[in-house]
Design an enzyme around this catalytic site. Structure first.
Site, PDB file in Angstrom:
ATOM      1  N   GLU A 228       0.872  -1.186   0.000  1.00  0.00           N
ATOM      2  CA  GLU A 228       0.000   0.000   0.000  1.00  0.00           C
ATOM      3  C   GLU A 228       0.903   1.228   0.000  1.00  0.00           C
ATOM      4  OE1 GLU A 228      -3.465   0.769  -0.206  1.00  0.00           O
ATOM      5  OE2 GLU A 228      -2.415   2.668  -0.453  1.00  0.00           O
TER       6      GLU A 228
ATOM      7  N   HIS B 198      -4.479  -2.054  -7.003  1.00  0.00           N
ATOM      8  CA  HIS B 198      -5.701  -1.389  -6.509  1.00  0.00           C
ATOM      9  C   HIS B 198      -5.543   0.122  -6.647  1.00  0.00           C
ATOM     10  CE1 HIS B 198      -8.339  -4.477  -4.420  1.00  0.00           C
ATOM     11  NE2 HIS B 198      -7.514  -5.122  -5.222  1.00  0.00           N
TER      12      HIS B 198
ATOM     13  N   GLU C  49      -8.091  -3.272  -9.553  1.00  0.00           N
ATOM     14  CA  GLU C  49      -9.406  -2.917  -9.016  1.00  0.00           C
ATOM     15  C   GLU C  49     -10.046  -1.965 -10.030  1.00  0.00           C
ATOM     16  OE1 GLU C  49     -10.863  -1.863  -4.524  1.00  0.00           O
ATOM     17  OE2 GLU C  49      -9.359  -0.572  -5.425  1.00  0.00           O
TER      18      GLU C  49
ATOM     19  N   GLU D 288     -15.633  -4.282  -1.113  1.00  0.00           N
ATOM     20  CA  GLU D 288     -15.312  -3.587   0.150  1.00  0.00           C
ATOM     21  C   GLU D 288     -16.328  -2.486   0.474  1.00  0.00           C
ATOM     22  OE1 GLU D 288     -11.379  -2.322  -0.779  1.00  0.00           O
ATOM     23  OE2 GLU D 288     -12.021  -0.605  -1.952  1.00  0.00           O
TER      24      GLU D 288
HETATM   25  C1  NOJ Z   1      -8.139  -0.161  -0.539  1.00  0.00           C
HETATM   26  C2  NOJ Z   1      -8.106  -1.463  -1.260  1.00  0.00           C
HETATM   27  O1  NOJ Z   1      -9.080  -1.537  -2.270  1.00  0.00           O
HETATM   28  C3  NOJ Z   1      -8.312  -2.556  -0.243  1.00  0.00           C
HETATM   29  O2  NOJ Z   1      -8.418  -3.793  -0.892  1.00  0.00           O
HETATM   30  C4  NOJ Z   1      -7.177  -2.526   0.722  1.00  0.00           C
HETATM   31  O3  NOJ Z   1      -7.446  -3.445   1.748  1.00  0.00           O
HETATM   32  C5  NOJ Z   1      -7.002  -1.144   1.349  1.00  0.00           C
HETATM   33  N1  NOJ Z   1      -7.017  -0.133   0.368  1.00  0.00           N
HETATM   34  C6  NOJ Z   1      -5.676  -1.043   2.103  1.00  0.00           C
HETATM   35  O4  NOJ Z   1      -4.606  -1.148   1.218  1.00  0.00           O
END
Ligand code: NOJ
Length: 665
Positions: free
Chosen positions: A369, A447, A466, A472
Site C-alpha cells: 500500500e 488497486h 481494481e 469492500e
Molecule cells: C483499498 C483497497 O481496495 C483494499 O483492498 C485494501 O485493503 C485497502 N485499500 C488497504 O490497502
C-alpha cells in the site's frame, strides 16, 4: 473560426471492416481540418468528428492539412493468451493509414491509422521523427466522437475524488459531464458503442468531455507541471477505441483493445499463475482486525498460519497478507510517507510463514500500500520486490489509496509534486511498477489503479486490478454497492479488463451488520460474471464453515478460461455468461440480475453435441429476495443435461445463479 460540418467536406480516404459492416471515412474541410466518420451497416453511428492537436511549444496541428499518402491493408491472425477470458483471439482488421502534412507550417507531418474490425474501430496518431517538430508538447488532443443518433449513456465522472470508484450513472448522453472510459452508450436503434482506449503508454489518460449535444471530445488528463503530454522524437498515441455491436452482449465479446496492444514482451510467463486466494482482509474491513500493529493486528504470524491452513485445506493457492509491514500507524490513506516495504512488524515472521506456506503448497500474496506516495514507494520498490522474490512471493497486490489530484510524484527535476494518478506521469509509474515486478517474476494486482487498456497482452504479469467499486464498499456502507452494480460493471468497467472484485461474501453483511444488496446465489454467480484471473474468496473462514454447500462452488470454480460466451444481457439489468475451463471439459455459468426477478433462458448449445453432462445448479430459492432474510435461500440441485437442452434460470430480485457443468462419468 470553428470548422463547420455544413462546409463542403472532401472524403480523402475510406475503408471498411473485413465483412463490410463498419466503414470509416476520413475527410478534410476547406480549411484543411481533418475529421472522420463511422457508418455501421450503411447508417451513420459516428458523425463527422474532428482530429488534431493543440501544442504548447509549436503552432497547432489542426488545419492546413493536405494528404501526403493514404494506404489500406488487411491483417488476419490468431494469437494465444497465456491466460484470459478465451485462449485464442482472432485479430482480423483492415487498416487505413492516412499521412497528412501542413504545407504552410514547414511541412509538418502527422499520420492517422485506423484499424477497422467487424466489431469496432481503433485509431491512433503517429508523430513521425521530423526536425521541424522534435519535441511535442501536447496541451489538448482535439479528437472528437460525435454520436450520430440519440443515445443513453452509462458513465462515471472523471477527475473526481474516488477516481474510478464512482457509481455508474445512467443518463441521456447529451446530459453527461466529463466521463471516464470505458463509456458505454446505447443508441435509440439499439446499437451499443463503448468508447475507450488501448495501449496507454507514456501518454496522459483520455477522459471524454461532453462538449454539446452528443459531441464528446478527448480531454487529456492534465499534468500539474506542464503540458498534458511531453514526448521527444517519433511516437504513437494510444488507440482511441469504439466497440460497436448490436447489443450489450456483443460489446463484451469484442477483443478490440487486446488486439490493439503489442504482443507479449515478457517471453515465458509460466510463472504467472491464475488462481484463487483468501486473506486476512475481510476481517480488516469488518473492523475485527487492524492493518496497524496493536491488540487487533490482523497480519500476525498466528493469524496468517490459520489462513494458510484454511487455504491448503480448501485448494486456494494464495493467502493475501495486508498490514504486515511497518508504517500503517500514520494517516496512511493521505500520506504514505511512513511505509516501509521491507520491514515487517515484529509479530509477523515473513521467512517462517513463507516456508510454512510453501510446505503446504500455498503462496503468500504480498501487499504494497503506497497511499499514492510514489516518492516513498519508488525509492523502495526494487528492494521490496527483491525481498518478496527471496521468500517465494510471486504476486503482489499494490494499493494507491489517495484522493484524485493528490498522488505524490518524485518529479523529473527531483522536486516532488502532487498530481493526477492518470496523468502521463501516473501512466508511467503504473507500468514501471509492473515491469520492475516482472524482473523478479512477480505478478501484480493493482488497486486504485490506472484504468486497464489491454496492456496485459504485452505484460501478462499485470494480472488484475481494481478500478471500480469493489465488494469492500459493502463492508463500509455509505452506500453499499447498489443491486444493479454487477449488471452495470460487466458492460462498462469490465470491458477494459479483469477486476479484483473480491466476491464470495456468503455472510452477506459488512461491518456493523451492513447488509449486501444481493442474494447468496448472486455471490456465487459473481465468480463467473466478474472476470479476474486472480480471484479472492473474500469472506472469513468462519463464514465459509457456516455455508458448506455454497462454498463448494467457490472451491470448484476456476479462474482461467478457454472460452467465454455472453448468452444474454442488458446494461444495468442482467447478464448470463458461460465460460469454459482451460484445464478441463467443464463449463461454468453465472447469471445476475438487478432488483427485478427474471427468468433467463440458457440454451446449452455450447456443450459438446455427443456428451451427457451433469449440471450442478446453485440457484435462488423460490422465496429468495435481496431485501429480506430470504437472501440466504439457496437451492443446490443437479440435473443431467445435453447440448439440446435449454435451462430456464429463475433469478430472484437482486439474485443470481451459478452452474457448474461437467461431463457425466
Ligand atoms: C483499498 C483497497 O481496495 C483494499 O483492498 C485494501 O485493503 C485497502 N485499500 C488497504 O490497502
Amino acid at each position: 473560426m470553428a470548422a463547420s460540418a455544413a462546409w463542403a467536406q472532401q472524403v480523402v480516404a475510406s475503408a471498411t471492416s473485413p465483412n463490410g459492416a463498419l466503414a470509416v471515412e476520413v475527410q478534410l474541410d476547406p480549411m484543411g481540418k481533418l475529421g472522420y466518420d463511422v457508418k455501421r451497416k450503411g447508417k451513420e453511428v459516428i458523425g463527422l468528428s474532428r482530429l488534431g492537436f493543440n501544442l504548447a511549444n509549436a503552432h497547432k496541428l489542426d488545419g492546413g492539412f493536405s494528404v501526403r499518402d493514404s494506404r489500406t491493408s488487411e491483417h488476419d491472425d490468431t494469437w494465444e493468451q497465456p491466460w484470459g477470458e478465451r485462449r485464442y483471439v482472432r485479430n482480423h482488421y483492415r487498416e487505413l493509414r492516412v499521412e497528412v502534412e501542413q504545407k504552410n507550417r514547414d511541412k509538418r507531418g502527422l499520420v492517422v491509422v485506423f484499424r477497422i474490425y467487424d466489431d469496432g474501430v481503433g485509431f491512433r496518431y503517429e508523430f513521425p521523427s521530423q526536425p521541424q517538430l522534435k519535441d511535442v508538447e501536447i496541451t489538448d488532443e482535439l479528437t472528437e466522437f460525435v454520436v450520430a443518433q440519440p443515445a443513453t449513456a452509462w458513465w462515471i465522472p472523471a477527475g473526481e475524488l474516488p477516481g474510478l470508484e464512482e457509481l455508474v450513472q445512467k443518463a441521456p448522453l447529451k446530459e453527461i459531464g466529463t466521463a471516464n472510459t470505458p463509456l458505454t452508450v446505447r443508441l435509440d436503434d439499439g446499437t451499443h458503442i463503448a468508447f475507450h482506449e488501448a495501449a496507454l503508454v507514456d501518454y496522459a489518460s483520455m477522459w471524454l468531455r461532453k462538449v454539446e449535444g452528443q459531441k464528446l471530445r478527448a480531454q487529456l488528463v492534465p499534468s500539474s507541471t506542464g503540458p498534458a503530454v511531453v514526448r521527444h522524437g517519433a511516437f504513437t498515441t494510444p488507440w482511441r477505441t469504439m466497440r460497436i455491436a448490436d447489443d450489450a452482449a456483443g460489446l463484451y465479446m469484442s477483443d478490440l483493445e487486446l488486439n490493439l496492444n503489442e504482443p507479449n514482451k515478457l517471453g515465458d510467463v509460466s510463472w504467472v499463475k491464475p488462481s484463487k486466494f483468501v486473506g486476512v482482509w475481510w476481517g480488516m474491513h469488518l473492523q475485527q482486525t487492524t492493518w496497524n500493529a496493536g491488540p487487533k493486528h490482523g497480519a500476525t504470524t498466528d493469524n496468517t498460519k490459520k489462513y494458510i491452513d484454511f487455504a491448503a485445506q480448501n485448494g486456494f493457492r494464495g493467502v493475501l497478507v495486508e498490514g504486515w509491514n511497518q508504517g500503517w500507524e500514520s494517516d496512511w490513506g493521505h500520506g504514505g510517507a511512513d511505509f516501509s516495504f521491507t520491514k515487517p512488524y515484529p509479530d509477523f515472521d515473513l521467512p517462517a510463514l513463507s516456508a510454512y506456506a510453501q510446505q503446504k503448497g500455498v503462496r503468500l500474496i504480498g501487499h504494497h500500500e503506497t497511499g499514492g506516495n510514489l516518492v516513498a514507494y519508488e525509492k523502495q520498490m526494487d528492494a521490496a520486490y527483491k525481498l518478496y522474490a527471496k521468500y517465494g512471493v510471486d504476486s503482489v497486490k499494490s494499493g494507491y489509496v489517495h484522493e484524485a489530484g493528490t498522488m505524490l510524484f518524485p518529479g523529473a527535476d527531483g522536486r516532488p509534486h502532487y498530481g493526477n494518478y492518470d496523468s502521463q506521469e501516473g501512466v508511467r509509474h503504473f507500468l514501471k511498477a509492473v515491469t520492475e515486478a516482472a524482473r523478479y517474476k512477480i505478478a501484480v494486482d493493482t488497486h486504485e489503479p490506472i484504468k486497464d487498456t489491454g496492456l496485459r497482452r504485452t505484460y501478462p504479469n499485470w494480472l488484475s486490478r481494481e478500478g471500480a467499486r469493489g465488494v469492500e464498499y459493502n463492508a463500509w456502507g455509505n452506500p453499499p454497492n447498489p443491486v444493479d452494480h454487477e449488471a452495470k460493471l460487466v458492460f462498462t468497467r469490465m470491458l477494459s479488463g479483469p477486476m479484483d472484485y473480491t466476491p464470495g461474501v456468503l455472510s452477506l453483511v459488512g461491518a456493523d451488520n451492513k447488509v449486501f444488496n444481493s442474494t447468496q446465489a448472486k455471490q456465487l454467480a459473481n465468480f463467473v460474471v466478474i472476470y479476474s484471473p486472480i480471484v479472492m474468496a473474500a469472506d472469513i473462514p468462519e463464514n465459509y464453515a457456516k455455508y458448506p454447500k455454497a462454498f463448494k462452488f467457490i472451491k470448484d470454480v476456476p479462474t482461467d478460461w478457454a472460452d467465454t460466451r455472453v448468452i444474454n444481457g442488458a446494461v444495468g439489468e442482467y447478464v448470463t455468461m458461460a465460460r469454459k475451463d482451460r484445464k478441463s471439459d467443464g463449463w461454468y455459468v453465472g447469471a445476475v440480475t438487478d432488483g427485478n426477478a427474471r427468468t433467463l433462458p440458457l440454451p446449452l448449445s455450447f456443450l459438446d453435441k455427443d456428451k451427457q453432462y451433469v449440471a450442478e445448479i446453485y440457484r435462488d430459492g423460490d422465496a429468495a429476495d435481496y431485501r429480506n432474510a430470504h437472501r440466504f435461500d439457496l437451492v443446490v440441485e443437479t440435473k443431467t443435461v445435453t447440448a439440446k437442452d435449454t435451462l430456464q434460470l429463475k433469478l430472484a430480485p437482486g439474485g443470481g445463479q451459478a452452474i457448474r457443468i461437467v461431463p457425466k462419468k
